[in-house]
Design an enzyme around this catalytic site. Structure first.
Site, PDB file in Angstrom:
ATOM      1  CD  GLU A 265      12.843  -6.509   0.561  1.00 54.07           C
ATOM      2  OE1 GLU A 265      12.335  -5.599   0.530  1.00 54.07           O
ATOM      3  OE2 GLU A 265      13.435  -7.074   1.828  1.00 54.07           O
ATOM      4  CB  CYS A 302       9.988  -3.471   0.804  1.00 49.86           C
ATOM      5  SG  CYS A 302      10.138  -4.155   2.543  1.00 49.86           S
TER       6      CYS A 302
END
Length: 525
Positions: A265, A302
């Protein structure tokens, strides 16, 4: 329980001899004891050797044994008590409430995966019994289930010292799949990592797991991480961090004689689309909600909303004015590390220096070290489409409002976007047709599409997708949050004409494990 500055390899502790690693309190600049000496080739070799030796035994543990192990890890983390929260606060600058919530999430996802393991649906059992009388060709007996890939390396994340670190989602899902895990701790919170690592180590001993089921290594720079990913005994990688870091690990993994998957990620700016009717009816509320989401946790999520996209109108002007005013009231917040703060300052400086970008406002300036001053900018759709740098993630409480001429241009902006973790539509009933037109593009761009909410906050549950097309992640087919995360660390195996005594229990006649089975195309629960 106090951290001692040691590597954890299997059931042993080691004092390494490499370069020193020392946590820094980002709020004060104080260096924190103890000092961690980086591991090297000897530690990598020992951890990988133990993980390989544990692999078959661990993946063939019973569903109940493995689930009990995951539950025990959660219990052991909770048993550390307040010392874990206090250490996390010192190393990250995060407030107590945030870390207590993160501890709850960490233990919750461990227990979620324990329940997933017990149910056994992840085995994806498929049985096509032999049909010896079938014409013109008989069919052999075919049975399939998923098994663990093998040892996995997990890299701890900077922004979640608990939930995406030593016993976070990657570790929990890999252990649930039956994969031994070697964690490379993040150097920003080594003491927090060691405390959690000791909890995992204690749970492994309590549950009589094979020794190499878990190890925790510390290393400065990228040497130890690259060594782990290069090792032939490692079969997959879980990573949360920068695009540059993820790409480096992917290159190493693909250059191996036997390439392996890297589930990384990396980068996402999480666009929010403000459709006309929603803007018209609630521009002030949208501005307040947006600034609240943007500034939460100093923007160090995020799923931080780094982009707002809307069609020019008086209502958009009202939103921009209200958001610009709201941003000025945002208090400065301590960022996770001096390095993250420096990168944020440089990112804001780049936006401020872009001739096609206009500043809308800044938050309060911090008086202490490493504090994030929120920033809001605006630009045109033409500038965004022509300037790739405006898609660069600025990790922190910074966002850009893109003003479009019409819905056609708004859709052009959506089509120009890179892959994202999330895409949000703010809409009212009168916006349904515009949203319907936009939705196919957003489905191609993001792993999670939402309406009338804000992207910060990721629910740990069965339906969650925390992933997306590159560069949000390295593999858009997977998620790092939610029960489906287990599938990253599994592969299917088909057994043809094996006698019952040799078949895995889940595939035997009579269904001794009582798991869901697809038998001759029909589901049996």
């Amino acid at each position: 329980m106090q951290p001692k500055g040691q590597q954890l390899i299997g059931q042993e502790t080691f004092s390494a001899t490499g370069a020193p690693i020392q946590a820094v309190n980002p709020a004060t600049g104080e260096h924190l004891e103890p000092i961690y000496a980086a591991g090297g080739s000897a530690e990598v070799e020992r951890a990988c050797e133990l993980a390989e030796s544990a692999s078959v035994e661990f993946r063939t543990t019973s569903l109940q044994q493995r689930a009990a192990f995951l539950d025990a890890i959660a219990d052991q983390i909770e048993a550390i008590g307040d010392e874990l929260i206090e250490r996390g606060m010192l190393e990250s600058g995060l407030p107590r409430a945030r870390l207590e919530g993160e501890r709850g999430r960490t233990c919750g996802q461990l227990r979620l995966f324990a329940s997933v393991v017990r149910e056994g649906e992840w085995l994806d059992v498929r049985i096509d019994p032999a049909m010896p009388e079938r014409k013109p060709m008989p069919r052999v007996d075919l049975r399939q289930q998923h098994i663990a890939l093998g040892p996995v390396v997990v890299f701890g994340a900077s922004n979640f010292p608990l939930a995406f670190s030593v016993a976070g989602g990657d570790t929990a899902s890999a252990l649930a799949a039956g994969c031994p895990v070697i964690v490379k701790a993040h150097s920003a919170h080594p003491g927090t990592s060691e405390l959690v690592g000791l909890a995992v180590q204690a749970a492994a001993k309590q549950c009589e797991m094979p020794e190499g089921v878990f190890s925790l290594l510390f290393g400065s720079g990228n040497e130890i991480g690259q060594a782990l990913v290069s090792d032939s005994r490692i079969k997959a990688v879980g990573f949360t961090g920068s695009r540059r870091g993820g790409m480096a690990l992917m290159a190493t993994a693909q250059a191996r004689p036997q390439p392996i998957p890297v589930y990384a990620e990396m980068s996402s700016i999480n666009p929010v689309f403000l459709l006309p009717e929603a803007l018209q009816s609630r521009s002030q509320a949208l501005a307040e909600g947006f600034v609240g989401s943007l500034s939460m946790g100093a923007g160090q999520f995020c799923t931080n909303p780094g982009l707002v996209i809307a069609v020019r109108s008086p209502a958009l002007d009202e939103f921009v004015t209200a958001a610009g005013k709201a941003i000025t009231t945002v208090a400065a917040q301590t960022m996770l590390t001096p390095g993250i703060h420096d990168a944020y300052v440089q990112g804001v400086k780049a936006l401020s220096g872009n001739d096609n970008v206009r500043a809308l406002g800044n938050g309060e300036r911090g008086e202490a070290s490493n504090q994030c001053q929120a920033a809001l900018f605006t630009t045109t759709a033409e500038s965004f489409i022509s300037d790739q740098s405006l898609q660069d993630e600025v990790f922190g409480a910074s966002s850009v409002v893109i003003e479009c001429d019409d819905m056609a241009q708004l859709k052009q902006v959506a089509e120009k976007l890179e892959g994202q973790l999330t895409a949000t539509i703010q809409m009212d009933d009168g916006d349904v047709e515009q949203a319907r037109s936009l939705l196919p593009t957003l489905e191609e761009k993001a792993g999670r599409v939402m309406a009338n909410g804000w992207p910060t906050g990721v629910e740990v549950c069965h339906a969650m997708v925390h992933g997306g097309p590159f560069p949000a992640t390295s593999d858009s087919r997977t998620t790092s949050v939610g029960s489906a995360a287990i599938h990253r660390f599994l592969r299917p195996v088909c057994y043809q004409n094996l006698p019952q005594a040799l078949l895995p229990e889940a595939l035997r006649d009579g269904n001794p494990l009582n798991v869901s089975q697809l038998v001759d195309g029909k589901r049996h629960v």
